[in-house]
Design an enzyme around this catalytic site. Structure first.
Site, mmCIF file in Angstrom:
data_model
loop_
_atom_site.group_PDB
_atom_site.id
_atom_site.type_symbol
_atom_site.label_atom_id
_atom_site.label_comp_id
_atom_site.label_asym_id
_atom_site.label_seq_id
_atom_site.Cartn_x
_atom_site.Cartn_y
_atom_site.Cartn_z
ATOM 1 C CG ASP A 141 -4.072 6.892 2.350
ATOM 2 O OD1 ASP A 141 -3.665 5.725 2.192
ATOM 3 O OD2 ASP A 141 -4.624 7.287 3.397
ATOM 4 C CG HIS A 148 -1.566 1.279 1.551
ATOM 5 N ND1 HIS A 148 -2.460 1.907 0.713
ATOM 6 C CD2 HIS A 148 -1.416 2.108 2.626
ATOM 7 C CE1 HIS A 148 -2.849 3.056 1.265
ATOM 8 N NE2 HIS A 148 -2.235 3.203 2.419
ATOM 9 C CG ASP A 173 -1.052 4.396 6.737
ATOM 10 O OD1 ASP A 173 -1.781 5.344 7.101
ATOM 11 O OD2 ASP A 173 -1.265 3.738 5.705
ATOM 12 C CD GLU A 228 -4.457 6.485 11.069
ATOM 13 O OE1 GLU A 228 -4.349 7.659 10.665
ATOM 14 O OE2 GLU A 228 -5.228 5.650 10.568
ATOM 15 C CG ASP A 229 -2.290 2.070 10.784
ATOM 16 O OD1 ASP A 229 -3.167 2.384 11.603
ATOM 17 O OD2 ASP A 229 -2.451 2.126 9.557
HETATM 18 ZN ZN ZN Z 1 -2.667 4.688 3.928
#
Ligand code: ZN
Length: 175
Positions: free
Chosen positions: A118, A31, A58, A61-62
């Site tokens: 995104d 991604h 990301d 956030e992830d």
């Molecule tokens: Zn993303």
């Protein structure tokens, strides 16, 4: 190029145990590469700061990545862009989605470019390689929400916006 490759390696490591929610369980890094590739190919943007922030977008956030870590390794500007791309996970999912619609236009040019790429990457997945458990109506809702976000920042990058629109027009293929 050096910074970009360093970010690619960093992101691959941070996301190494994550997969996309699609049925095939695509590795998460795909991604991030897709988002950077869209920015370059469809957006015609080859700025190293943007492409580097794109592959890192990301991580906060992830993963367990901190802002301090990003600043130290990639500098304050890239860290700032990644923070702009990070939803506040203490908020309810519905609130977070609404915030993206309302707040995206106040973000930097760099963050807006990454935001559109995104959404293209995610919409492509929802159309052609959707999460295993998602119903048709959930997939349609996702596309409409993504379009609301993109609509709120139109005028950022014509190539990316055209790419998004071309994908959105495939909506009826979902059924
Ligand atoms: Zn993303």
């Amino acid at each position: 190029m050096e910074l970009f490759l360093k970010a690619l390696k960093f992101a691959a490591d941070k996301h190494k145990n994550q997969k996309r929610k699609n049925f095939a369980g695509t590795p998460y890094i795909n991604h991030l590469i897709d988002v950077a590739d869209l920015i370059s190919e469809k957006g015609g943007v080859n700025d190293e700061i943007i492409l580097t922030a794109a592959v890192l977008h990301d991580t906060i956030e992830d993963t367990d990545t901190t802002a301090e870590e990003l600043t130290l390794l990639f500098g304050g500007k890239i860290c700032h862009i990644v923070l702009e791309m990070s939803d506040d996970k203490t908020l309810d999912k519905k609130v977070r989605k609404q915030k993206q619609v309302e707040d995206s236009r106040h973000k930097s040019y760099e963050a807006r470019v990454i935001k559109i790429a995104d959404k293209i990457s995610n919409v492509k997945d929802v159309l052609y390689n959707p999460p295993a458990l998602w119903t048709t109506s959930r997939r349609r809702d996702y596309l409409f929400w993504a379009r609301e976000v993109v609509n709120s920042i139109r005028g950022t990058n014509a190539g990316l916006e055209a790419e998004f629109d071309a994908l959105f027009s495939k909506l009826d293929e979902i059924g």
